[in-house]
Scaffold this active site. Sequence first.
Site, PDB file in Angstrom:
ATOM      1  N   ALA A  70       0.834  -1.203   0.000  1.00 21.84           N
ATOM      2  CA  ALA A  70       0.000   0.000   0.000  1.00 21.84           C
ATOM      3  C   ALA A  70       0.867   1.250   0.000  1.00 21.84           C
ATOM      4  O   ALA A  70       0.487   2.273  -0.574  1.00 21.84           O
ATOM      5  CB  ALA A  70      -0.922  -0.002   1.216  1.00 21.84           C
ATOM      6  N   THR A  71       2.029   1.169   0.622  1.00 26.37           N
ATOM      7  CA  THR A  71       2.937   2.317   0.618  1.00 26.37           C
ATOM      8  C   THR A  71       3.338   2.676  -0.804  1.00 26.37           C
ATOM      9  O   THR A  71       3.359   3.857  -1.182  1.00 26.37           O
ATOM     10  CB  THR A  71       4.187   2.022   1.473  1.00 26.37           C
ATOM     11  N   ASN A 150      -5.568   3.757  11.516  1.00 29.79           N
ATOM     12  CA  ASN A 150      -4.876   2.544  11.943  1.00 29.79           C
ATOM     13  C   ASN A 150      -4.522   2.535  13.421  1.00 29.79           C
ATOM     14  O   ASN A 150      -4.309   1.469  14.011  1.00 29.79           O
ATOM     15  CB  ASN A 150      -3.588   2.361  11.126  1.00 29.79           C
ATOM     16  N   GLN A 178      -7.110  -0.093   6.109  1.00 33.93           N
ATOM     17  CA  GLN A 178      -7.714  -0.710   7.296  1.00 33.93           C
ATOM     18  C   GLN A 178      -9.219  -0.960   7.139  1.00 33.93           C
ATOM     19  O   GLN A 178      -9.886  -1.339   8.106  1.00 33.93           O
ATOM     20  CB  GLN A 178      -7.477   0.181   8.514  1.00 33.93           C
ATOM     21  N   SER A 198      -3.810  -3.014   1.149  1.00 31.51           N
ATOM     22  CA  SER A 198      -2.653  -3.851   1.494  1.00 31.51           C
ATOM     23  C   SER A 198      -3.128  -5.232   1.894  1.00 31.51           C
ATOM     24  O   SER A 198      -3.904  -5.383   2.842  1.00 31.51           O
ATOM     25  CB  SER A 198      -1.865  -3.216   2.634  1.00 31.51           C
ATOM     26  N   HIS A 200      -1.762  -7.818   3.405  1.00 29.47           N
ATOM     27  CA  HIS A 200      -1.436  -8.432   4.700  1.00 29.47           C
ATOM     28  C   HIS A 200      -2.247  -7.855   5.853  1.00 29.47           C
ATOM     29  O   HIS A 200      -2.139  -8.319   6.981  1.00 29.47           O
ATOM     30  CB  HIS A 200       0.067  -8.343   4.988  1.00 29.47           C
ATOM     31  N   THR A 236       7.881  -7.603 -12.850  1.00 28.18           N
ATOM     32  CA  THR A 236       7.151  -8.872 -12.929  1.00 28.18           C
ATOM     33  C   THR A 236       6.189  -9.013 -11.754  1.00 28.18           C
ATOM     34  O   THR A 236       6.564  -8.848 -10.597  1.00 28.18           O
ATOM     35  CB  THR A 236       8.138 -10.058 -12.931  1.00 28.18           C
ATOM     36  N   CYS A 321       8.398   6.976  21.408  1.00 30.28           N
ATOM     37  CA  CYS A 321       9.726   6.711  21.959  1.00 30.28           C
ATOM     38  C   CYS A 321      10.398   5.518  21.303  1.00 30.28           C
ATOM     39  O   CYS A 321      11.575   5.266  21.518  1.00 30.28           O
ATOM     40  CB  CYS A 321       9.652   6.489  23.474  1.00 30.28           C
TER      41      CYS A 321
END
Length: 375
Positions: A70-71, A150, A178, A198, A200, A236, A321
């Site tokens: 998706a990125t 997300n 999502q 996406s 996955h 491909t 963090c």
Amino acid sequence: MICYFDNNATTAMDKDLAEQMLSLCTEEYGNPNSIHSMGIKANKMLEEARLRVARILMADPREIFFTSSATESINWVLRSCISFRGKRKKVVTSAIEHKAVLNTLKDLKNTHEIDVVEIKPGRDGIIDSGKMLEMVDEETFLVSLMAVNNVTGSIQPFEEVGKALRSRGVLYHVDAVQAIGKCPFTPAEAFCDFASFSAHKFHGPKGVGITYVKRGAPIRAVVTGGGQEKALRSGTQNVPGIVVSSIAMERAVDSMEAITAKLKGLKERLKLEVERIGGVVNTAERSVANTLNVSFPGVKSEVLANALSTDGVYVGISSACSSRNDSGQYVLDNMGLEAAIASSSLRISMSKFTTVEELEILVERLKKSVSLLKF
């Protein structure tokens, strides 16, 4: 026993689909662009998968393109739109988009001198469609809005925004990563020109992205080479991944009603337990059933997540963090939540595989860890 509650990050594949993918990799491995019989067979499977995805999304198969993620799909759409903006230089988006959108727009702002307007959500994590549309003017060439956040699971007003943009001559992209299997989504009902997905995230394999490009919408090749995917995305195609991804998408959409009903019950139970432990719920009522963002003030999220991990319970965190997560604290910060709440938040995201027993273990481990770690 492994208790996995980080399904917004990635999901487990169905075992039969993993086995099918292995078989395709070892037995039906022809290049879909080759002219011999193995290539022809691979191409047929590829196009059948494209038809399946198009049918699920109620789209034309010519509007479906396969990428690596998706990125990549988001980058392709946003970078492509720059080429068709004319003299316009404004993009309107939300401040809680995935970093694939925000960082790509940041890069485009630096390289193409565009103006990027980020709309902040309310305290509930939901964008006000009116505020977003107020910022769309004659200088605007693109609006990009996620369907589901997300980090919090909040459902955004993507359909209202798309409907209002229909007659305004502005390109519209929806990050629907999502959404599949969690809330109804079709490009037609979203009134969008582009949408990104996406595999996955809905029990497909990693390494497969899907891009919807409305017929007639302006798009250009960003990845050039051998001319695959109608010469718009060379390279491909990952036929094994694409085939099982299309089946995973079909299963996710077909079972959405039943899975949502199950997860709603688990989510409501979890909310009550979190509040009994002294936690705070950050997820709005208008949200998908699988996601609950919670905070335990006085306990740093990264420390709590690590403690749960040692007990075999895996959750996501929003804390900035850690360099090994999606740094989702910016979402909570933009919602206006206090620093003590934002820095102590956990993202608990379930899937069709989540059981009552796993939820009970999560609650038990939370009680133990919060009482030990709270300062």
